[in-house]
Design an enzyme around this catalytic site. Structure first.
Site, short mmCIF file in Angstrom:
data_model
loop_
_atom_site.label_atom_id
_atom_site.label_comp_id
_atom_site.label_asym_id
_atom_site.label_seq_id
_atom_site.Cartn_x
_atom_site.Cartn_y
_atom_site.Cartn_z
N ALA A 10 0.83 -1.21 0.00
CA ALA A 10 0.00 0.00 0.00
C ALA A 10 0.86 1.25 0.00
CB ALA A 10 -0.94 -0.02 1.20
N GLY A 12 2.92 4.12 -2.58
CA GLY A 12 2.42 4.95 -3.68
C GLY A 12 1.98 4.12 -4.87
N ALA A 13 2.82 3.15 -5.28
CA ALA A 13 2.51 2.36 -6.47
C ALA A 13 1.22 1.56 -6.26
CB ALA A 13 3.67 1.42 -6.80
N ARG A 272 23.86 10.27 -9.15
CA ARG A 272 24.20 9.71 -7.84
C ARG A 272 25.37 8.73 -7.87
NH1 ARG A 272 18.04 8.93 -5.55
NH2 ARG A 272 17.75 11.13 -5.16
N ARG A 367 19.26 5.24 -11.31
CA ARG A 367 18.04 6.04 -11.34
C ARG A 367 18.32 7.52 -11.08
NH1 ARG A 367 14.63 8.14 -7.53
NH2 ARG A 367 15.68 7.09 -5.80
N SER A 372 11.49 8.17 -9.33
CA SER A 372 10.82 7.02 -8.71
C SER A 372 9.38 7.35 -8.35
CB SER A 372 11.59 6.51 -7.49
OG SER A 372 11.70 7.52 -6.51
#
Lengths: 539, 239
Positions: A10, A12-13, A272, A367, A372
């Site tokens: 549960a 964000g996705a 990064r 990334r 994200s």
């Protein structure tokens, strides 16, 4: 008990998927091992990328090119284009459901620059971007009456073979953490949205203790494939003692990185992987590394970076308004995940994956900050709709009894274990081995040593188990099963890292520091065949 | 350093156990983790982010709500689970019922005004309220639950104010109507919620603002109407 769409996780996705599956008229059930507002998404601070051009000139094409560059040649360009093209409407949607984005003086959504971006592109809400998005999504689920069950821990996916010998999904089994009972939830389609696996680095991770990769481990056990597991992003600026994240927005706002001599040694706004490596080299030379945001001033820090100030005071006893903040890079985001196609489908029919646990091949080897949160809105929307559509066509009978019984037996056996070896000690040990041997810089010998250690610990598993034998809320049991899942993923990471004999993005091999596009411009794929872990490279 | 922890097994307080740890200048969560992994694996508590943002590790220390990851332990501290929610085990409470008040209070945006650009000033109106992490500290400390367990409660009402005050909300009136029963008028304005909020949010102040909005939109304080039944506003009897 059956639903059309079962969503595991549960964050964000999961919640975006739930909202979108619900919009298709599907009966949706969301199950989480925590509560719906406590996932890793709430820790995302920097922002969500969209080429809105609110702060200075920007374009979707620039967003695409920045993302592809950072991915070091192994992103799927089509998927990246879709991600970046849909970004403005994703942010517009979030704004329309009430996300409190920070605003500019002329009433536009404020944007800031994160590493690797050619323009200020990250839309943000102070340094609470993920928190505010997650809570607003939760509120929207409430508004729609979507069922969310809390504190149930995923044990296994239920799969079945059809007459044509296709493997299809039928639901999943869970440990009800509160009651201690094994429960089975049947569904026509299942979306795995359980987050990443950075906690294999144990205390050397910025992540919540829940980021144990349960969804990935259960997916590969059920016959799905994982991909790009060796690509693990180290965030350049975590607090030195506690590994707690200091957001990239600190550097985005003009923060410096200094060594013990007070010298700057890198471009703070490079991607990064580069910044983390530069810091690592300083540390290897014996230097301490600090983040310096003193020049930004108290007013700015309190307005834009309030969390950072609070955490630096609490965990390092330094006030960044007046003092340098000691930092080190630690594991932060896992690019690898359950292999999915352009529809977010896995190899198992009806099984979908989204978010950090999935690999949509948009991040490649590294990334970009701000992508994200974007990923989970764009692909969360897509996967919710696809899973609901699939569920409408589902006409098979599910028999989950065998899997349920197997899991009940497993839980019972764990409770009867001799427990001669303490798994918490092994968890710490693995975290340390991974940080040292499978970290920012790796080589063949170190990786093979780590794999030997993992095999040894796998053999010792039957001698481990739980000390707490009770049924009610047995977190000792949950943590043990998480540990078993992490062991599976450690093996996956290592076979991929050993197989990829080159350096690319977050996977830096000091023994082979060059990128080799002829042999390795491809995705690593892992899967189990008759219990044996296999690895392939697929373009 | 010694601390005492209340141990519960399904609602029954069994005992309080004392633990000794060789740590100093650390958070309560670090101490709990040390005990769990090295001394007593049966100790149960919830935690997640370690950085005061997920709201999982709220509990009580010396009768005061704290986040375990943001509280530095002192020798002799007494640790208990939160109040007003059923204890599942040790320091873990069942938050389902508390969470349900978000849905009962309809704490969400009903419908959006199209084409409205939110100004910087408009956005900052509810910026603080949207910092809520749903840790439940305010819910635990609220004395109203002793007399009314249907009270919508501090965090749900703060959430309602977050949406009511949002210029983008098209139907603030229906949100105000929802919170008249077991809502804004049941709060005693004791301010306990404000004192324990780790995010510096004052639900009491939000409830006061909701009361003003309620009055402005035609609602009145039901207890006021009841207590002055048969009397006019200045207290003189009416016949």
């Amino acid at each position: 008990m059956r639903s059309d769409v079962l969503i595991i996780g549960a964050g964000g996705a999961g919640l975006v998927a739930a909202i979108n599956a619900h919009s298709q008229g599907a009966k949706v059930r969301v199950i989480t091992k925590e509560y719906p507002t406590r996932s890793q998404t709430c820790m995302a601070q920097g922002g969500i990328n969209a080429a809105l051009g609110n702060a200075s000139e920007d374009s979707v094409e620039a967003h695409i090119q920045n993302t592809l560059k950072s991915a070091h040649g192994i992103a799927n360009e089509e998927a990246v284009r879709l991600l970046c093209q849909r970004a403005p409407e994703a942010v517009e949607w979030l704004d329309s459901i009430g996300v409190c984005f920070s605003r500019t003086k002329d009433a536009k959504i404020a944007q800031r620059t994160l590493g690797g971006a050619s323009a200020p592109r990250a839309c943000y809400a102070k340094d609470y971007t993920g928190l505010k998005i997650l809570h607003t999504l939760y509120d929207r689920c409430n508004a729609l009456g979507i069922e969310i069950l809390s504190e149930r821990y995923l044990l296994n996916l239920v799969t079945q073979k059809s007459i044509s010998s296709d493997v299809y999904i039928g639901g999943a089994t869970f440990l009800n953490i509160r009651s201690g009972e094994v429960e089975t939830y049947e569904a026509a389609s299942v979306i795995v949205a359980t987050g990443g696996y950075s906690r294999v680095y144990d205390s050397h991770s910025t992540n919540s203790t829940s980021s144990t990769g349960d969804g990935l481990a259960t997916a590969i056990r059920a016959g799905a494939r994982l991909s790009d597991m060796e690509f693990i992003q180290f965030h350049p600026t975590a607090l030195k003692n506690s590994s707690i994240l200091i957001s990239e927005s600190a550097r985005g706002a003009g923060g410096y990185l200094l060594n013990s001599k007070g010298e700057r040694f890198t471009n703070e706004l490079a991607p990064r992987d580069e910044v983390a490596r530069a810091i690592n080299e300083e540390i290897q030379k014996g230097e301490d590394v600090f983040l310096d945001i003193r020049h930004l001033g108290e007013e700015f820090i309190d307005r834009e970076l309030p969390q950072e100030r609070k955490l630096a005071k609490l965990y390092e006893n330094v006030d960044p308004v007046y003092e340098l903040v000691p930092i080190k890079p630690v594991a932060h985001y896992t690019m690898g995940g359950i292999e999915v196609d352009e529809n977010s489908s896995t190899k198992i029919k009806g099984l979908f994956a989204v978010g950090e646990c999935a690999n949509h091949k948009i991040h490649g080897a590294n990334r970009l900050g701000g992508n994200s949160l974007l990923e989970l809105v764009v692909f969360g929307g897509q996967v919710g709709i696809n899973a609901a559509k699939y569920a409408k066509t589902f006409d098979k009978v599910i028999d989950a009894s065998e899997q349920t019984q197997r899991d009940k037996n497993f839980v019972a056996e764990v409770k009867e274990s001799t427990n001669q070896i303490d798994f918490y000690e092994k968890r710490t040990l693995i975290g340390n081995i991974f940080y040292n041997n499978v970290g920012i810089s790796r080589d063949e010998m170190g990786l093979k040593e780590a794999l030997d250690a993992i095999y040894k610990i796998q053999k010792e598993l039957p001698f481990m188990g739980v000390k707490d034998r009770s049924k009610t809320y047995n977190t000792n049991l949950v943590e043990f099963i998480e540990f078993v899942n992490m062991l599976e993923l450690c093996e996956n990471v290592l076979v991929c890292a050993i197989s990829r004999c080159e350096s690319r993005g977050a996977h830096y091999r000091s023994d082979i520091p060059k990128q080799n596009d002829i042999a390795y411009k491809a995705h690593t794929i892992t899967y189990r065949e008759d219990g044996v872990l296999c690895v392939n490279f697929v373009e | 350093m010694k601390i005492k922890i209340a141990r519960y097994m399904s609602k029954t307080k069994e005992t309080a156990l004392e633990y000794e740890v060789d740590l100093s200048d650390v958070t309560l969560l670090e101490v709990l983790n040390e005990i769990k992994t090295k001394q007593d694996a049966t100790l149960s508590y919830s935690s997640g982010c370690r950085s005061s943002i997920c709201g999982s590790c709220s509990m009580r220390v010396n009768d005061r709500e704290v986040l375990a990851c943001a509280y530095k332990v002192q020798d002799g501290d007494f640790i208990e689970p939160m109040k007003n929610s059923a204890v599942i085990r040790d320091l873990v409470v069942d938050m389902d019922r508390a969470y349900e008040f978000n849905a009962k209070a309809k704490a969400w945006q009903n419908s959006i005004k199209k084409g409205l650009n939110l100004s910087e000033e408009n956005q900052t109106i509810n910026e603080l309220q949207s910092d809520c992490i749903l840790c439940g500290s305010c819910y635990s400390v609220c004395p109203v639950y002793a007399v009314n367990d249907e009270f919508l409660g501090p965090f749900a009402l703060t959430r309602v104010w977050r949406y009511v005050s949002d210029k983008r909300e098209n139907e603030p009136q229906s949100k105000i109507d929802t919170i008249q029963t077991n809502g804004v008028w049941d709060c005693t304005l004791c301010n306990e919620c404000t004192l324990v909020c780790p995010q510096g949010i004052s639900s009491k102040a939000d409830i006061e603002k909701l009361r003003m909005r309620s009055m402005a939109s035609g609602h009145s304080d039901p207890s006021f109407a009841t207590s002055f039944q048969g009397a006019s506003f200045d207290g003189s009897p009416s016949f």
